[in-house]
Scaffold this motif. Structure first.
Motif, PDB file in Angstrom:
ATOM      1  N   UNK B 204       0.772  -1.086   0.049  1.00 48.88           N
ATOM      2  CA  UNK B 204      -0.146   0.064   0.161  1.00 48.88           C
ATOM      3  C   UNK B 204       0.965   1.256   0.094  1.00 48.88           C
ATOM      4  N   UNK B 205       1.780   1.357   0.853  1.00 49.55           N
ATOM      5  CA  UNK B 205       2.989   2.151   0.933  1.00 49.55           C
ATOM      6  C   UNK B 205       3.524   2.493  -0.640  1.00 49.55           C
ATOM      7  N   UNK B 206       3.542   1.412  -0.940  1.00 45.91           N
ATOM      8  CA  UNK B 206       4.487   1.638  -2.524  1.00 45.91           C
ATOM      9  C   UNK B 206       3.655   2.161  -3.366  1.00 45.91           C
ATOM     10  N   UNK B 207       2.500   1.639  -3.317  1.00 44.81           N
ATOM     11  CA  UNK B 207       1.364   2.193  -4.293  1.00 44.81           C
ATOM     12  C   UNK B 207       1.133   3.729  -4.019  1.00 44.81           C
ATOM     13  N   UNK B 208       1.012   4.051  -2.899  1.00 43.93           N
ATOM     14  CA  UNK B 208       0.670   5.586  -2.589  1.00 43.93           C
ATOM     15  C   UNK B 208       1.861   6.446  -3.209  1.00 43.93           C
ATOM     16  N   UNK B 209       3.130   5.794  -3.037  1.00 45.30           N
ATOM     17  CA  UNK B 209       4.131   6.701  -3.160  1.00 45.30           C
ATOM     18  C   UNK B 209       4.309   6.755  -4.733  1.00 45.30           C
ATOM     19  N   UNK B 210       3.725   5.954  -5.655  1.00 42.58           N
ATOM     20  CA  UNK B 210       3.924   5.701  -7.040  1.00 42.58           C
ATOM     21  C   UNK B 210       2.676   6.025  -7.944  1.00 42.58           C
ATOM     22  N   UNK B 211       1.908   6.495  -7.439  1.00 44.26           N
ATOM     23  CA  UNK B 211       0.535   6.996  -8.060  1.00 44.26           C
ATOM     24  C   UNK B 211      -0.222   5.901  -8.190  1.00 44.26           C
ATOM     25  N   UNK B 212      -0.408   4.959  -7.286  1.00 45.59           N
ATOM     26  CA  UNK B 212      -1.246   3.940  -7.670  1.00 45.59           C
ATOM     27  C   UNK B 212      -0.562   2.559  -8.274  1.00 45.59           C
ATOM     28  N   UNK B 213       0.655   2.761  -8.683  1.00 47.13           N
ATOM     29  CA  UNK B 213       1.193   1.672  -9.569  1.00 47.13           C
ATOM     30  C   UNK B 213       2.222   0.885  -8.514  1.00 47.13           C
ATOM     31  N   UNK B 214       2.240  -0.382  -8.555  1.00 45.82           N
ATOM     32  CA  UNK B 214       2.953  -0.954  -7.370  1.00 45.82           C
ATOM     33  C   UNK B 214       4.399  -1.555  -8.196  1.00 45.82           C
ATOM     34  N   UNK B 215       5.525  -0.898  -7.792  1.00 44.29           N
ATOM     35  CA  UNK B 215       6.819  -1.518  -8.454  1.00 44.29           C
ATOM     36  C   UNK B 215       7.049  -3.036  -8.121  1.00 44.29           C
ATOM     37  N   UNK B 216       6.917  -3.976  -9.190  1.00 43.42           N
ATOM     38  CA  UNK B 216       7.074  -5.278  -8.692  1.00 43.42           C
ATOM     39  C   UNK B 216       8.545  -5.602  -8.130  1.00 43.42           C
ATOM     40  N   UNK B 217       8.199  -6.747  -7.411  1.00 43.06           N
ATOM     41  CA  UNK B 217       9.623  -7.223  -6.558  1.00 43.06           C
ATOM     42  C   UNK B 217      10.420  -8.096  -7.756  1.00 43.06           C
ATOM     43  N   UNK B 218      11.569  -7.724  -7.468  1.00 43.76           N
ATOM     44  CA  UNK B 218      12.432  -7.961  -8.763  1.00 43.76           C
ATOM     45  C   UNK B 218      13.366  -9.275  -8.437  1.00 43.76           C
ATOM     46  N   UNK B 219      12.812 -10.171  -7.564  1.00 36.96           N
ATOM     47  CA  UNK B 219      13.739 -11.261  -7.130  1.00 36.96           C
ATOM     48  C   UNK B 219      13.430 -12.436  -8.296  1.00 36.96           C
ATOM     49  N   UNK B 220      12.332 -12.507  -8.954  1.00 39.52           N
ATOM     50  CA  UNK B 220      12.325 -13.294 -10.028  1.00 39.52           C
ATOM     51  C   UNK B 220      11.648 -12.728 -11.313  1.00 39.52           C
ATOM     52  N   UNK B 221      12.070 -11.649 -11.598  1.00 41.48           N
ATOM     53  CA  UNK B 221      11.456 -10.807 -12.402  1.00 41.48           C
ATOM     54  C   UNK B 221      11.589 -11.246 -14.037  1.00 41.48           C
ATOM     55  N   UNK B 222      12.705 -11.966 -14.153  1.00 42.96           N
ATOM     56  CA  UNK B 222      12.995 -12.386 -15.673  1.00 42.96           C
ATOM     57  C   UNK B 222      12.234 -13.632 -15.783  1.00 42.96           C
ATOM     58  N   UNK B 223      12.165 -14.641 -14.761  1.00 42.37           N
ATOM     59  CA  UNK B 223      11.390 -15.768 -15.192  1.00 42.37           C
ATOM     60  C   UNK B 223       9.819 -15.095 -15.170  1.00 42.37           C
TER      61      UNK B 223
END
Lengths: 61, 350
Positions: B204-223
């Motif tokens: 929620x904090x991430x969305x609030x800080x980014x205009x509603x968009x959630x920056x995805x976790x990058x642990x497995x982003x390539x997969x």
């Protein structure tokens, strides 16, 4: 000559089941060590400079 | 002589039977597709070729013909009617192949080009110097918004950093720990067993800080993305002005590789935003390549070991294949060199 070696091999390894089994175990052990050593060396030479062990010296204190 | 007599009598009895009808082609038609394997192969080849030609012709010249359009329309309308009728009776009817879906690259994102990643080759490991630089890019650029909850500082040891370096990196951040003797949580410097620090305490904090968009976790982003490394790399550098007629809402950015085209993340990879310690040129494409390699390692940490094991498996299998071929030939040599001579005896007509 060849038959002498064959005879010796037969007498040592194939004559008794215990020696046969021990021979299989020992050769499997030796083969794995040899195969791993050779294939690791091939892998390392293909990937020279790319793996951590190749660049590690730059960062270790 | 008993057997011969028996044979003769049975044969005679057989021939005399009134129900027996000789099959005319019994001798030439051994199998359902011809006399022998060669004939059967020929049959299948001809059948495959003929159906390919007919299928190609129908799909290219008949089904695409404009004169077929009314037929499709009629089928589509009939099926819609059928669906409606079924719905009146409370049945949800799904008829396949009657709905056309428009495919647009803008909706699904432009397909990224295939880049020549040097770790894509079957016998190449990751370039660990690149992973190390990529971690630096992640740390200095991406980690401002993106978490990596499943990557721990201990994972870096022996991959891109020494143990001492990883400890020092972890100690740069404070982590909450506890409770202590009095039941209070307290802050302590990070350890090897801590994950990458979170930029936001929760989604929620991430969305609030980014205009509603959630920056995805990058642990497995390539997969987790189609196109894997190619997509990440293309996305990082793919920002451009929107084409005429495309309006991008305030706070969003145009990126053709992102499905829909409007991405909340602004372009973050620029020339010289990170200074490399090993003297590698720090232009934008190099930064993007390095961080993508790092993210690829994070998604596939077993990559190097897997490829090495695969090559060993192939080598052993090749040896075993050779051995089994030799063994088969060894065993069959007796059968193949054996000569069978059949000399028919003289049958006595009884």
């Amino acid at each position: 000559m060849a038959s002498a070696i064959a005879k010796q091999t037969y007498n040592v390894f194939f004559r008794r089941s215990s020696a046969y089994l021990a021979g299989i175990f020992a050769s499997a052990f030796a083969f794995e060590i040899a195969f791993d050593t050779v294939s690791d060396r091939v892998w390392d030479s293909i990937n020279k400079g790319r793996q951590w062990k190749d660049i590690r010296d730059k960062y270790i204190q | 002589m008993l057997s011969k007599v028996a044979y003769t009598t049975t044969a005679r009895a057989f021939r005399a039977s009134s129900t027996f009808r000789p099959v005319r082609f019994a001798s030439t038609q051994a199998g359902p597709f011809g006399a022998n394997r060669k004939a059967a192969m020929m049959w299948f080849t001809k059948a495959a070729a003929a159906s390919a030609i007919v299928g190609y012709g129908i799909s290219n010249y008949v089904l695409t013909d404009d004169r077929m359009a009314p037929v499709y329309k009629a089928v589509s309308e009939a099926s819609t009617e059928l669906k409606k009728k079924a719905k009146e009776f409370g049945i949800e009817l799904e008829i396949p192949f009657t709905v056309a879906h428009a495919f647009s690259t803008a909706d699904h994102g432009l397909h990224p080009p295939h880049y020549p990643w040097d770790h894509y080759s079957p016998w190449k490991s990751y370039d660990h110097a690149s992973i190390r630089r990529g971690f630096q890019v992640y740390k200095e650029v991406c980690s401002a918004c993106h978490s990596m909850d499943y990557i721990y500082y201990r994972n870096l040891v022996g991959v891109s950093h020494t143990e001492a370096e990883a400890k020092a990196l972890a100690a740069e951040y404070e982590y909450e720990d506890g409770p202590d003797d009095s039941g209070q949580m307290f802050m302590r410097p990070g350890k090897l067993t801590d994950a990458m620090p979170k930029p936001y305490p929760n989604e929620e904090a991430a969305r609030a800080a980014n205009g509603g968009a959630y920056p995805p976790d990058l642990s497995c982003i390539v997969r987790a993305r189609h196109g894997e490394e190619d997509y990440i790399f293309a996305l990082l550098l793919g920002y451009c002005d929107p084409p005429a007629g495309v309006n991008i809402r305030e706070g969003l950015h145009y990126n053709p590789y992102f499905p829909g085209g409007a991405i909340a993340m602004a372009r973050s990879i620029f020339d010289e935003v990170v200074d490399y310690e090993d003297g590698t040129p720090n232009n934008a494409s190099q930064l993007a390549k390095d961080v993508t390699t790092f993210l690829s390692w994070a998604s596939y940490p077993e990559h190097d070991e897997r490829k090495k094991m695969g090559l060993k498996t192939l080598a052993i299998s090749a040896m075993l294949l050779g051995l089994s071929v030799w063994w088969k030939r060894f065993k069959w040599s007796y059968v193949k060199s054996k000569k069978i001579v059949y000399r028919p005896g003289k049958f006595d007509e009884v």
